[in-house]
Motif scaffolding. Structure first.
Motif, mmCIF file in Angstrom:
data_model
loop_
_atom_site.group_PDB
_atom_site.id
_atom_site.type_symbol
_atom_site.label_atom_id
_atom_site.label_comp_id
_atom_site.label_asym_id
_atom_site.label_seq_id
_atom_site.Cartn_x
_atom_site.Cartn_y
_atom_site.Cartn_z
ATOM 1 N N ALA A 130 0.807 -0.909 0.008
ATOM 2 C CA ALA A 130 0.216 0.106 0.106
ATOM 3 C C ALA A 130 0.939 1.041 -0.213
ATOM 4 O O ALA A 130 0.639 2.059 -0.536
ATOM 5 C CB ALA A 130 -1.065 0.054 1.498
ATOM 6 N N LEU A 131 2.026 1.535 0.645
ATOM 7 C CA LEU A 131 2.922 2.320 0.866
ATOM 8 C C LEU A 131 3.524 1.919 -0.518
ATOM 9 O O LEU A 131 3.989 3.575 -0.933
ATOM 10 C CB LEU A 131 3.632 2.369 1.793
ATOM 11 N N ALA A 132 3.833 1.739 -1.400
ATOM 12 C CA ALA A 132 4.868 1.435 -2.063
ATOM 13 C C ALA A 132 3.938 2.495 -3.975
ATOM 14 O O ALA A 132 3.818 2.416 -4.028
ATOM 15 C CB ALA A 132 4.752 0.189 -2.812
ATOM 16 N N GLU A 133 2.291 2.337 -3.284
ATOM 17 C CA GLU A 133 1.130 2.443 -3.832
ATOM 18 C C GLU A 133 0.324 3.993 -3.735
ATOM 19 O O GLU A 133 -0.633 4.394 -4.533
ATOM 20 C CB GLU A 133 -0.195 1.884 -4.580
ATOM 21 N N SER A 134 0.974 4.363 -2.715
ATOM 22 C CA SER A 134 0.656 5.313 -2.388
ATOM 23 C C SER A 134 0.468 7.292 -3.058
ATOM 24 O O SER A 134 2.126 6.467 -3.324
ATOM 25 C CB SER A 134 0.941 5.961 -1.063
ATOM 26 N N ALA A 135 0.039 7.715 -2.960
ATOM 27 C CA ALA A 135 0.153 8.753 -3.863
ATOM 28 C C ALA A 135 0.401 9.543 -3.138
ATOM 29 O O ALA A 135 0.426 9.921 -1.709
ATOM 30 C CB ALA A 135 -1.392 9.441 -4.557
ATOM 31 N N GLN A 185 5.921 23.483 6.919
ATOM 32 C CA GLN A 185 5.737 22.071 7.323
ATOM 33 C C GLN A 185 4.920 21.280 6.080
ATOM 34 O O GLN A 185 5.186 19.746 6.407
ATOM 35 C CB GLN A 185 4.248 22.319 8.107
ATOM 36 N N ASP A 186 4.870 21.733 5.165
ATOM 37 C CA ASP A 186 4.327 21.150 3.553
ATOM 38 C C ASP A 186 5.468 20.311 3.107
ATOM 39 O O ASP A 186 5.015 19.031 3.299
ATOM 40 C CB ASP A 186 3.515 21.401 3.153
ATOM 41 N N ALA A 187 6.287 21.377 3.565
ATOM 42 C CA ALA A 187 7.481 20.069 2.560
ATOM 43 C C ALA A 187 8.155 18.995 3.376
ATOM 44 O O ALA A 187 8.687 18.226 2.681
ATOM 45 C CB ALA A 187 9.095 21.441 2.296
ATOM 46 N N GLU A 188 8.177 19.267 5.124
ATOM 47 C CA GLU A 188 8.526 18.060 5.469
ATOM 48 C C GLU A 188 7.357 17.348 5.317
ATOM 49 O O GLU A 188 7.605 15.721 6.105
ATOM 50 C CB GLU A 188 8.322 18.898 7.571
ATOM 51 N N TRP A 193 6.865 11.057 3.115
ATOM 52 C CA TRP A 193 5.897 10.460 2.441
ATOM 53 C C TRP A 193 7.104 9.508 1.272
ATOM 54 O O TRP A 193 6.880 8.706 1.344
ATOM 55 C CB TRP A 193 4.626 11.742 1.956
ATOM 56 N N GLN A 194 7.623 10.974 0.942
ATOM 57 C CA GLN A 194 9.047 10.485 -0.451
ATOM 58 C C GLN A 194 10.131 9.389 0.218
ATOM 59 O O GLN A 194 9.941 8.386 -0.751
ATOM 60 C CB GLN A 194 9.371 11.528 -1.107
ATOM 61 N N GLU A 195 10.314 9.714 1.206
ATOM 62 C CA GLU A 195 11.159 8.908 2.088
ATOM 63 C C GLU A 195 10.583 7.743 1.807
ATOM 64 O O GLU A 195 11.104 6.032 1.988
ATOM 65 C CB GLU A 195 11.940 9.411 3.183
ATOM 66 N N GLY A 196 9.408 7.427 3.123
ATOM 67 C CA GLY A 196 8.491 6.554 3.234
ATOM 68 C C GLY A 196 7.989 5.804 1.616
ATOM 69 O O GLY A 196 7.974 4.123 1.534
ATOM 70 N N TYR A 197 7.946 6.191 1.019
ATOM 71 C CA TYR A 197 7.472 5.988 -0.593
ATOM 72 C C TYR A 197 8.815 4.945 -1.530
ATOM 73 O O TYR A 197 8.291 4.138 -1.857
ATOM 74 C CB TYR A 197 6.909 6.906 -1.047
ATOM 75 N N LYS A 198 10.086 5.829 -1.017
ATOM 76 C CA LYS A 198 11.281 4.961 -1.938
ATOM 77 C C LYS A 198 11.619 3.378 -1.193
ATOM 78 O O LYS A 198 11.695 3.141 -1.421
ATOM 79 C CB LYS A 198 11.820 6.163 -1.558
#
Length: 372
Positions: A130-135, A185-188, A193-198
């Motif tokens: 699910a994390l790998a497919e998350s938007a 805060q938005d950038a964090e 998300w990007q770190e978890g996605y990768k």
């Protein structure tokens, strides 16, 4: 026969002063009825019938005897009170000792149950697919929701009367600072998300380094380390994780049993060999099951191999050596069908492919690792 001296002097009618060797006394009364008191505190009352020679006398002591009886009674009450106080103190001490001993026995029993129930705890499953497919939480080039809200507040700001008279620089400065904080805060959030996605992409691709990163970050066996146990992880096959578990049963498994006797005293007796080895086996197998549960919850692997290593006596050399005492392969499909709150960890381990030599009178014996 000794001489007796007695002299009676009439003071007034009915009252006489009596002098004798034993002391001075006073008599009051007439024939047939008189009362005498001497200096020794002895009192005599005499009643008689004149002319008949018949009379009755009774001697008694006033004051001193009564005082003596009062003192003894008072002393008796004091001793009784002291006895009751000492009995109460003794009862309190005994109750406190019983409570402390009961607590120690309960702690001992709880610890034994705890090391046999290590497998009952486990972290929540991680859904890497699910994390790998998350938007992403938002389109990065368009800005985040916090930034949009803060920008709107700044754009719609209208100064009040005070702002028109004295300027609105401070208010705009505050809104501008809020906008910058919102962007941060938005950038964090996007970076997280990007770190978890990768990482999820790497995990789903079977990246073994990603596996080890996940284990290091989650640290799911922290409570087992508190017992003195240690772990090593590794694999060449992304579908199976292999774990070496340093049991250290000599440090973890208690050798004595603490109980409270009927008297309230604490009793600490050495466990029988059978009881000790049975507890050791449950501890080792419970830890092995816990390791399997945590890895299956943390990583998308199909199997977990656990090697339990401990220091045992080598009867050929007479020396203690570190050797494998359990090697078991847990397959996910079968493993996840279990009700872990109700299993016996030793029986559960034996239901899988495993190498384990154990007897109730001698404990674990060295075994070969699976795959060797």
């Amino acid at each position: 026969m000794g001489l007796r001296f007695h002299k009676s002097i009439s003071i007034c009618k009915g009252v006489k002063l009596n002098l004798s060797k034993s002391g001075v006394g006073v008599s009051v009364g007439t024939k047939g009825l008189h009362y005498s008191i001497n200096s020794q505190g002895k009192n005599t009352a005499t009643v008689g019938l004149p002319g008949t020679g018949l009379s009755y006398s009774k001697s008694f002591t006033l004051g001193k005897k009564k005082k003596s009886t009062s003192d003894a009674s008072k002393k008796k009450e004091e001793l009784k009170k002291q006895k009751e106080e000492l009995a109460a103190q003794k009862a309190e001490q005994k109750a406190a000792e019983l409570e402390e001993n009961t607590l120690k026995a309960a702690e001992s029993e709880n610890y034994c149950e705890l090391i046999k129930s290590v497998h009952k705890e486990c972290a929540e499953d991680t859904d890497w697919a699910a994390l790998a497919e998350s938007a992403p939480p938002f389109v990065k080039s368009a800005g985040g929701p916090r930034e949009a809200e803060a920008q709107k507040a700044l754009d719609e700001y209208k100064p009040g009367l005070a702002g028109k008279l004295f300027g609105d620089a401070k208010a705009k400065e505050k809104l501008t600072a809020a906008l910058e904080e919102a962007k941060k805060q938005d950038a964090e959030e996007f970076a997280e998300w990007q770190e978890g996605y990768k990482l999820a992409q790497r995990v789903m691709d079977g990246d073994i380094d990603a596996y080890l990163e996940v284990i290091a970050e989650a640290n799911p066996f922290e409570d087992l380390v508190e017992y003195g146990s240690g772990f090593e992880f590794g694999t060449d096959d992304p579908s199976v994780m292999e774990i070496e578990f340093q049991v250290k049963s000599d440090e973890v498994v208690p050798k004595t049993q603490v109980t409270v006797l009927k008297s309230g005293k604490l009793s600490e007796k050495e466990l029988t060999k059978t009881a000790y080895y049975d507890l050791e086996q449950d501890y080792v197998c419970s830890c092995a099951v816990r390791l399997g549960r945590e890895i299956f919850a943390l990583l998308p692997v199909g199997g977990v191999i656990v090697h339990a290593v401990d220091t045992v006596l080598d009867t050929a050399t007479g020396n203690d050596t570190e050797t494998t005492i359990l090697s078991v392969l847990f397959e996910r499909e079968k493993f996840e069908q279990a009700n872990f709150d109700r299993i016996d960890p030793s029986d559960f381990v034996n239901s899988f492919t495993c190498n384990m030599k154990f007897t109730k009178t001698a404990g674990f014996k060295p075994v070969k690792r699976l795959g060797e």
